[in-house]
Motif scaffolding. Sequence first.
Motif, PDB file in Angstrom:
ATOM      1  N   THR A  16      16.623  23.113  10.598  1.00  0.00           N
ATOM      2  CA  THR A  16      17.681  23.116   9.578  1.00  0.00           C
ATOM      3  C   THR A  16      18.275  21.724   9.456  1.00  0.00           C
ATOM      4  OG1 THR A  16      18.168  25.365  10.248  1.00  0.00           O
ATOM      5  CG2 THR A  16      19.831  24.266   8.901  1.00  0.00           C
ATOM      6  N   LEU A  17      18.516  21.113  10.615  1.00  0.00           N
ATOM      7  CA  LEU A  17      19.112  19.770  10.615  1.00  0.00           C
ATOM      8  C   LEU A  17      18.186  18.768   9.922  1.00  0.00           C
ATOM      9  CD1 LEU A  17      21.759  18.714  11.761  1.00  0.00           C
ATOM     10  CD2 LEU A  17      20.517  17.957  13.786  1.00  0.00           C
ATOM     11  N   ALA A  18      16.881  18.907  10.167  1.00  0.00           N
ATOM     12  CA  ALA A  18      15.908  17.978   9.559  1.00  0.00           C
ATOM     13  C   ALA A  18      16.008  17.999   8.037  1.00  0.00           C
ATOM     14  CB  ALA A  18      14.489  18.331  10.003  1.00  0.00           C
ATOM     15  N   ALA A  19      16.316  19.182   7.495  1.00  0.00           N
ATOM     16  CA  ALA A  19      16.402  19.306   6.036  1.00  0.00           C
ATOM     17  C   ALA A  19      17.753  18.815   5.515  1.00  0.00           C
ATOM     18  CB  ALA A  19      16.183  20.755   5.635  1.00  0.00           C
ATOM     19  N   GLN A  20      18.747  18.759   6.408  1.00  0.00           N
ATOM     20  CA  GLN A  20      20.106  18.413   5.948  1.00  0.00           C
ATOM     21  C   GLN A  20      20.445  16.941   6.106  1.00  0.00           C
ATOM     22  OE1 GLN A  20      22.426  21.011   8.375  1.00  0.00           O
ATOM     23  NE2 GLN A  20      22.414  22.685   6.876  1.00  0.00           N
ATOM     24  N   VAL A  21      19.945  16.351   7.188  1.00  0.00           N
ATOM     25  CA  VAL A  21      20.385  14.991   7.513  1.00  0.00           C
ATOM     26  C   VAL A  21      19.779  13.990   6.514  1.00  0.00           C
ATOM     27  CG1 VAL A  21      18.565  14.600   9.219  1.00  0.00           C
ATOM     28  CG2 VAL A  21      20.672  13.374   9.417  1.00  0.00           C
ATOM     29  N   GLY A  60       8.229  22.890  11.948  1.00  0.00           N
ATOM     30  CA  GLY A  60       9.214  22.922  10.860  1.00  0.00           C
ATOM     31  C   GLY A  60       9.857  21.556  10.647  1.00  0.00           C
ATOM     32  N   VAL A  61      10.122  20.866  11.742  1.00  0.00           N
ATOM     33  CA  VAL A  61      10.691  19.513  11.672  1.00  0.00           C
ATOM     34  C   VAL A  61       9.691  18.590  10.991  1.00  0.00           C
ATOM     35  CG1 VAL A  61      11.269  17.486  13.099  1.00  0.00           C
ATOM     36  CG2 VAL A  61      12.239  19.735  13.665  1.00  0.00           C
ATOM     37  N   ARG A  62       8.445  18.679  11.423  1.00  0.00           N
ATOM     38  CA  ARG A  62       7.399  17.822  10.862  1.00  0.00           C
ATOM     39  C   ARG A  62       7.231  18.097   9.365  1.00  0.00           C
ATOM     40  NH1 ARG A  62       5.059  15.042  14.769  1.00  0.00           N
ATOM     41  NH2 ARG A  62       3.718  14.068  13.236  1.00  0.00           N
ATOM     42  N   ARG A  63       7.215  19.380   9.010  1.00  0.00           N
ATOM     43  CA  ARG A  63       7.029  19.749   7.606  1.00  0.00           C
ATOM     44  C   ARG A  63       8.070  19.044   6.734  1.00  0.00           C
ATOM     45  NH1 ARG A  63       8.122  25.103   7.736  1.00  0.00           N
ATOM     46  NH2 ARG A  63       6.579  25.389   9.363  1.00  0.00           N
ATOM     47  N   GLN A  72       9.332  14.252   3.035  1.00  0.00           N
ATOM     48  CA  GLN A  72      10.069  13.037   2.652  1.00  0.00           C
ATOM     49  C   GLN A  72       9.159  11.806   2.687  1.00  0.00           C
ATOM     50  OE1 GLN A  72      13.824  12.674   4.793  1.00  0.00           O
ATOM     51  NE2 GLN A  72      14.104  14.883   4.811  1.00  0.00           N
ATOM     52  N   GLN A  73       8.263  11.774   3.696  1.00  0.00           N
ATOM     53  CA  GLN A  73       7.350  10.623   3.806  1.00  0.00           C
ATOM     54  C   GLN A  73       6.405  10.558   2.612  1.00  0.00           C
ATOM     55  OE1 GLN A  73       5.640  11.349   7.688  1.00  0.00           O
ATOM     56  NE2 GLN A  73       7.654  11.184   8.625  1.00  0.00           N
ATOM     57  N   ARG A  74       5.921  11.720   2.189  1.00  0.00           N
ATOM     58  CA  ARG A  74       5.011  11.755   1.027  1.00  0.00           C
ATOM     59  C   ARG A  74       5.732  11.259  -0.220  1.00  0.00           C
ATOM     60  NH1 ARG A  74       2.431  17.420   2.592  1.00  0.00           N
ATOM     61  NH2 ARG A  74       0.766  16.631   3.947  1.00  0.00           N
ATOM     62  N   ALA A  75       6.985  11.660  -0.364  1.00  0.00           N
ATOM     63  CA  ALA A  75       7.752  11.246  -1.549  1.00  0.00           C
ATOM     64  C   ALA A  75       7.864   9.713  -1.573  1.00  0.00           C
ATOM     65  CB  ALA A  75       9.134  11.889  -1.527  1.00  0.00           C
ATOM     66  N   ILE A  76       8.032   9.116  -0.407  1.00  0.00           N
ATOM     67  CA  ILE A  76       8.147   7.655  -0.332  1.00  0.00           C
ATOM     68  C   ILE A  76       6.800   7.005  -0.659  1.00  0.00           C
ATOM     69  CG2 ILE A  76       8.505   5.716   1.291  1.00  0.00           C
ATOM     70  CD1 ILE A  76      10.549   7.779   2.679  1.00  0.00           C
ATOM     71  N   ALA A  77       5.721   7.583  -0.115  1.00  0.00           N
ATOM     72  CA  ALA A  77       4.393   6.985  -0.317  1.00  0.00           C
ATOM     73  C   ALA A  77       3.894   7.142  -1.759  1.00  0.00           C
ATOM     74  CB  ALA A  77       3.388   7.604   0.652  1.00  0.00           C
ATOM     75  N   GLN A  78       4.390   8.178  -2.455  1.00  0.00           N
ATOM     76  CA  GLN A  78       3.940   8.409  -3.842  1.00  0.00           C
ATOM     77  C   GLN A  78       4.155   7.178  -4.709  1.00  0.00           C
ATOM     78  OE1 GLN A  78       2.025  10.662  -4.565  1.00  0.00           O
ATOM     79  NE2 GLN A  78       2.511  12.010  -2.871  1.00  0.00           N
ATOM     80  N   ILE A  93      -2.673  13.644   8.049  1.00  0.00           N
ATOM     81  CA  ILE A  93      -1.858  14.729   7.482  1.00  0.00           C
ATOM     82  C   ILE A  93      -0.987  14.281   6.296  1.00  0.00           C
ATOM     83  CG2 ILE A  93      -0.116  16.507   8.015  1.00  0.00           C
ATOM     84  CD1 ILE A  93      -2.476  16.918   9.812  1.00  0.00           C
ATOM     85  N   VAL A  94      -0.286  13.174   6.488  1.00  0.00           N
ATOM     86  CA  VAL A  94       0.718  12.797   5.476  1.00  0.00           C
ATOM     87  C   VAL A  94       0.036  12.310   4.193  1.00  0.00           C
ATOM     88  CG1 VAL A  94       2.751  11.354   4.980  1.00  0.00           C
ATOM     89  CG2 VAL A  94       2.367  12.214   7.296  1.00  0.00           C
ATOM     90  N   MET A  95      -0.882  11.353   4.320  1.00  0.00           N
ATOM     91  CA  MET A  95      -1.552  10.792   3.144  1.00  0.00           C
ATOM     92  C   MET A  95      -3.070  10.790   3.361  1.00  0.00           C
ATOM     93  SD  MET A  95       0.916  10.202   1.091  1.00  0.00           S
ATOM     94  CE  MET A  95       0.131   9.265  -0.200  1.00  0.00           C
ATOM     95  N   PRO A  96      -3.681  11.984   3.434  1.00  0.00           N
ATOM     96  CA  PRO A  96      -5.122  12.034   3.738  1.00  0.00           C
ATOM     97  C   PRO A  96      -5.996  11.404   2.662  1.00  0.00           C
ATOM     98  CG  PRO A  96      -4.271  14.220   3.198  1.00  0.00           C
ATOM     99  CD  PRO A  96      -3.088  13.321   3.266  1.00  0.00           C
ATOM    100  N   ASP A  97      -5.435  11.197   1.455  1.00  0.00           N
ATOM    101  CA  ASP A  97      -6.227  10.581   0.387  1.00  0.00           C
ATOM    102  C   ASP A  97      -6.038   9.067   0.310  1.00  0.00           C
ATOM    103  OD1 ASP A  97      -7.202  13.051  -0.327  1.00  0.00           O
ATOM    104  OD2 ASP A  97      -5.574  13.432  -1.749  1.00  0.00           O
TER     105      ASP A  97
END
Length: 238
Positions: A77-82, A127-130, A135-141, A155-159
């Motif tokens: 929950t904290l991971a999604a809020q902070v 859940g924390v990783r998810r 957020q990491q994918r959004a930055i890499a986009q 996992i994060v950017m397999p392409d």
Amino acid sequence: MLEWGGESIPYLFVSRMRIPAVITIDGPAGAGKSTLGALLAEYLGYLYFDTGVMYRALTLVVLRAGLDLAAEEALETLAAQVHILVVPPTVADGRHYTVLVDDEDVTWAIRDPEIERNVSQVARYPGVRRELIRQQRAIAQGGRVVMVGRDIGTIVMPDAELKLFLETSLDERARRRTDERHSTGTTLPLPVVRADLARRDNLDQHVLYPASDAVILHTDGMTPADELAWVIDYLQRR
Ligand code: DC
């Protein structure tokens, strides 16, 4: 001219290279991912993003809140809020970036040994990783980024078009870490540093493997300038 430890790195013909929009660098703790990542990003004029800081920043918040590290759901929950933000350096004190948690500068606080001791456990929860991966994918986009971590290529950017995986022996990593600490005035005996790295390798094992199409770079005996030159050469030749 870019410099590293007094060594000059010549600019090559960057314009003649086709540079991937996203470059990932993974590998174990102490392999020099951050140093190479920052150098490569500076060289290419890319954003440098070290994903480990997100797990560290979350761990700081968890510890400060006095949360039980075993409370998986609360941590999720904290991971999604902070609100973790990584921005260009706001202070000229050798940092490559500034890490903000809810507007507080925690750039150095997340390097504290207490964070080091606990971060792997926080990073284990799916859940924390998810949430952090989202957020990491959004930055890499946005592209034009060198993203550094453990699971970025898998996992994060397999392409991602270029995935680097650094392999460095435990002895060499321990030696480098000990030398780094000497230069900052903090000293820890080599066997202590080595044992701590081995402990972290073990805890990070679940994400510590290269993508099937990763380029493996064995960095024993190489300086960061050597590694950068190797990557530039690889980009030019591929
Ligand atoms: O790279 P680092 O030492 O700052 O990473 C801190 C911790 O976060 C470490 O236990 C590995 C973990 N981590 C991870 O699981 N996945 C990532 N992409 C980056 C770091």
